[in-house]
Design an enzyme around this catalytic site. Structure first.
Site, short mmCIF file in Angstrom:
data_model
loop_
_atom_site.label_atom_id
_atom_site.label_comp_id
_atom_site.label_asym_id
_atom_site.label_seq_id
_atom_site.Cartn_x
_atom_site.Cartn_y
_atom_site.Cartn_z
N GLY A 100 42.47 39.07 32.27
CA GLY A 100 42.26 39.61 30.92
C GLY A 100 40.89 39.22 30.41
O GLY A 100 40.13 38.53 31.09
N ARG A 103 36.72 35.96 27.90
CA ARG A 103 35.58 35.55 27.05
C ARG A 103 34.91 36.75 26.40
O ARG A 103 33.78 36.67 25.95
CB ARG A 103 34.58 34.76 27.86
N ARG A 182 27.97 44.32 24.68
CA ARG A 182 28.03 45.39 25.69
C ARG A 182 28.55 46.67 25.06
O ARG A 182 29.37 46.63 24.13
CB ARG A 182 28.95 44.98 26.84
N ARG A 189 39.60 48.82 33.31
CA ARG A 189 39.37 48.49 34.72
C ARG A 189 40.56 48.93 35.58
O ARG A 189 41.65 49.15 35.04
CB ARG A 189 39.21 46.96 34.84
N ASP A 258 39.52 43.75 39.12
CA ASP A 258 39.35 43.64 37.66
C ASP A 258 37.90 43.87 37.25
O ASP A 258 37.61 43.91 36.05
CB ASP A 258 39.85 42.28 37.16
N ASN A 259 37.02 44.00 38.22
CA ASN A 259 35.62 44.30 37.90
C ASN A 259 35.24 45.72 38.30
O ASN A 259 34.06 46.04 38.48
CB ASN A 259 34.69 43.30 38.61
P1 AMP Z 1 34.65 37.59 36.39
O1 AMP Z 1 34.84 37.44 37.85
O2 AMP Z 1 33.43 36.91 35.84
O3 AMP Z 1 34.69 39.02 35.99
O4 AMP Z 1 35.86 36.84 35.66
C1 AMP Z 1 37.20 36.88 36.11
C2 AMP Z 1 38.16 36.46 35.02
O5 AMP Z 1 37.83 35.17 34.51
C3 AMP Z 1 38.16 37.37 33.82
O6 AMP Z 1 39.46 37.43 33.32
C4 AMP Z 1 37.24 36.68 32.86
O7 AMP Z 1 37.49 37.01 31.52
C5 AMP Z 1 37.55 35.22 33.13
N1 AMP Z 1 36.45 34.31 32.83
C6 AMP Z 1 35.27 34.20 33.48
N2 AMP Z 1 34.51 33.26 32.93
C7 AMP Z 1 35.19 32.75 31.88
C8 AMP Z 1 34.94 31.75 30.90
N3 AMP Z 1 33.81 31.04 30.89
N4 AMP Z 1 35.90 31.51 29.98
C9 AMP Z 1 37.05 32.20 29.99
N5 AMP Z 1 37.35 33.15 30.87
C10 AMP Z 1 36.44 33.43 31.81
MG MG Z 2 35.31 40.41 35.24
#
Ligand code: AMP
Ligand code: MG
Length: 491
Positions: A100, A103, A182, A189, A258-259
């Protein structure tokens, strides 16, 4: 507040008028409503007037304190309805369950249907172990790359601005916090679909598909099986995006489901990299020990991710065979789009027998010689314009192999006309690319409070095909230290 200030505020045009909240209308199963966590003493780091114009922001927005506070998450624009959405996903090939917006907080959408999302604005129910923050370094990278990709014509989420705060954020070392605003028609996604499918929430799954079709793929509504049509359309957009990435030498780095944008946009810039030397197996993500997301694996990984999406959509699509048929055009779309892009890079206007083989042979040569990818293409463009290939030849240790390739290339070029080819090439092969070391230089200066390099880079990348005299260094080879830059998922 002084009475003067109150008066000024009362006559100021609203920052953004006419909010809509289409995603919020999907219902509480899709998100948690919450406000961003404020950050102290925010300041501007970077801003895009192009994106501001898209949103219809007032001319003076960068001078307005309400904008600075709004885009840091400290005081929200009236009419916005902040929420964090829930999704799930496969990370590095493994089912990760619920994820989800950990951040990121969606503010809503403008009257024109562009959503605004603040990334790095504090913890949400989906933060897991994370702190909900983003650091200045990664926020600048996301900002610059979003706008660079757009200027290259590659579908992407956009970035309106980055604001910074002295608030400390702990990563490998202590850094400071930043927020990226953004902008995209949607941040939905593949993982949103996977979420409701995994939980057996059929009604929500269907509502999500209906929303995506009605809002973003209305052409899929008419036929007998709109959800199968949606799957096919997403697959084809994703194939076209992969062709764009591969032709541009762009490595995303974290292609988890998720990306993956349901709109076929480049989304969630993390450890991405534009290739310097052409190395098909290049791994840009320091955390990706197995090389799952290596450059040349991207089209295959996107396919794998589409299979996950198809699996999630199966209850809507019907039979496995129908889903398979919906995905069946992925490979041919990718191959055709990639060839089209590579042909344009070579200045070849007409599809001709042998152009695919010419591209394959070239990529083998570039890989064997680890030739600098952006410089090769730009030099080739100038060489075709000038009729002198010596500067390109200089890039290859194996000159005989290059000469042999050049012979076949010149034969094809002659059929289309060299002058038209050169013109096309100079508009297709950028002189300025957001290489890691360029971003790094802008980041180092920004950390010291100097945003001039960031602004210079932003200006060059916004018009990457122009010559911009005086900026030769930004178009040159990477310095030796570039290969020591290490970028991982945690940012
Ligand atoms: P990402 O691979 O950066 O797209 O992140 C994968 C998941 O981790 C997503 O659900 C993001 O919202 C969460 N996430 C990444 N960095 C943080 C952070 N610093 N604090 C909270 N959630 C994070
Ligand atoms: Mg992500």
């Amino acid at each position: 507040m002084t009475s003067h200030q109150a008066l000024a505020d009362s006559v100021q045009a609203p920052l953004l008028a006419g909010w809509r909240n289409g995603f919020a209308a999907l219902g509480p199963a899709f998100f948690t409503e919450l406000r961003p966590t404020p950050l102290p003493s925010p300041h501007w780091v970077g801003a895009s007037d192009d994106v501001a114009a898209l949103l219809g922001l007032p001319q003076d927005w960068q001078r307005r304190d309400d904008a600075l506070q709004a885009f840091t998450g400290n005081a929200l624009p009236p009419g916005s309805r902040p929420l964090a959405s829930v999704y799930s996903g496969h990370q590095f090939g493994v089912w990760a369950g619920q994820l989800g917006d950990g951040r990121a907080i969606l503010l809503g959408e403008t009257a024109d249907g562009l959503e605004l999302q603040l990334k790095g604005c504090g913890r949400t129910p989906y933060s897991r172990m994370g702190d909900g923050r983003a650091v200045l370094r990664s926020s600048i990278r996301e900002f610059l790359c979003s706008e660079a990709m757009h200027a290259l014509g590659i579908p992407t989420t956009r970035a309106l601005c980055v604001t910074g705060s002295p608030a400390p954020v702990v990563r490998e070392e202590i850094e400071t916090a930043a927020v990226v605003t953004r902008v995209a028609p949607s941040f939905i996604r593949f993982g949103h679909f996977e979420h409701f499918a995994a939980r057996g929430q059929q009604a929500e799954l269907r509502r999500l598909a209906d929303y995506v079709i009605d809002r973003y793929y209305p052409e899929c509504r008419g036929g007998a099986n709109p959800c199968a049509a949606l799957l096919r359309a997403v697959s084809e957009r994703t194939a076209a995006l992969m062709a764009r990435w591969q032709a541009a030498g762009f490595c995303h780095g974290v292609m988890n489901t998720d990306n993956m944008s349901i709109l076929g946009l480049t989304i969630d810039y993390g450890p991405f990299q534009f290739l310097d030397a052409f190395d098909p197996g290049h791994i840009c993500n320091h955390s990706d020990a197995q090389g799952r997301y290596a450059f040349d694996r991207q089209p295959g990984v996107a396919w794998w991710n589409l299979l996950c999406l198809a699996q999630a959509m199966l209850p809507l699509v019907g039979e496995v065979e129908t889903a398979r048929a919906a995905l069946s055009t992925y490979e041919e779309t990718f191959v055709a789009e990639l060839l089209r892009r590579m042909r344009a890079k070579l200045g070849l206007q007409q599809p001709r027998e042998g152009d695919g083989a010419l591209v394959d042979a070239l990529l083998r040569l570039l890989a064997a010689g680890r030739v600098d990818y952006p410089i090769f293409w730009r030099r080739l463009s100038h060489a075709v314009a000038a009729g002198d290939f010596e500067p390109v030849r200089d890039l290859f240790a194996d000159r005989a192999a290059f000469d042999a390739w050049l012979l076949s290339y010149e034969e094809l070029l002659a059929l289309d006309g060299q002058a038209i080819a050169a013109d096309l090439m100079l508009k297709t092969n950028p002189r300025f690319v957001l290489r890691n070391h360029l971003g790094e230089q802008a980041i180092r200066a920004a950390k010291l409070g100097d945003f001039s390099e960031l602004q210079t880079l932003q200006k060059l990348l916004a018009r990457p095909f122009d010559e911009h005299p005086g900026h030769e260094a930004h178009a040159g080879f990477p310095p030796d230290w570039a290969s020591t830059i290490s970028i991982s998922c945690s940012s």
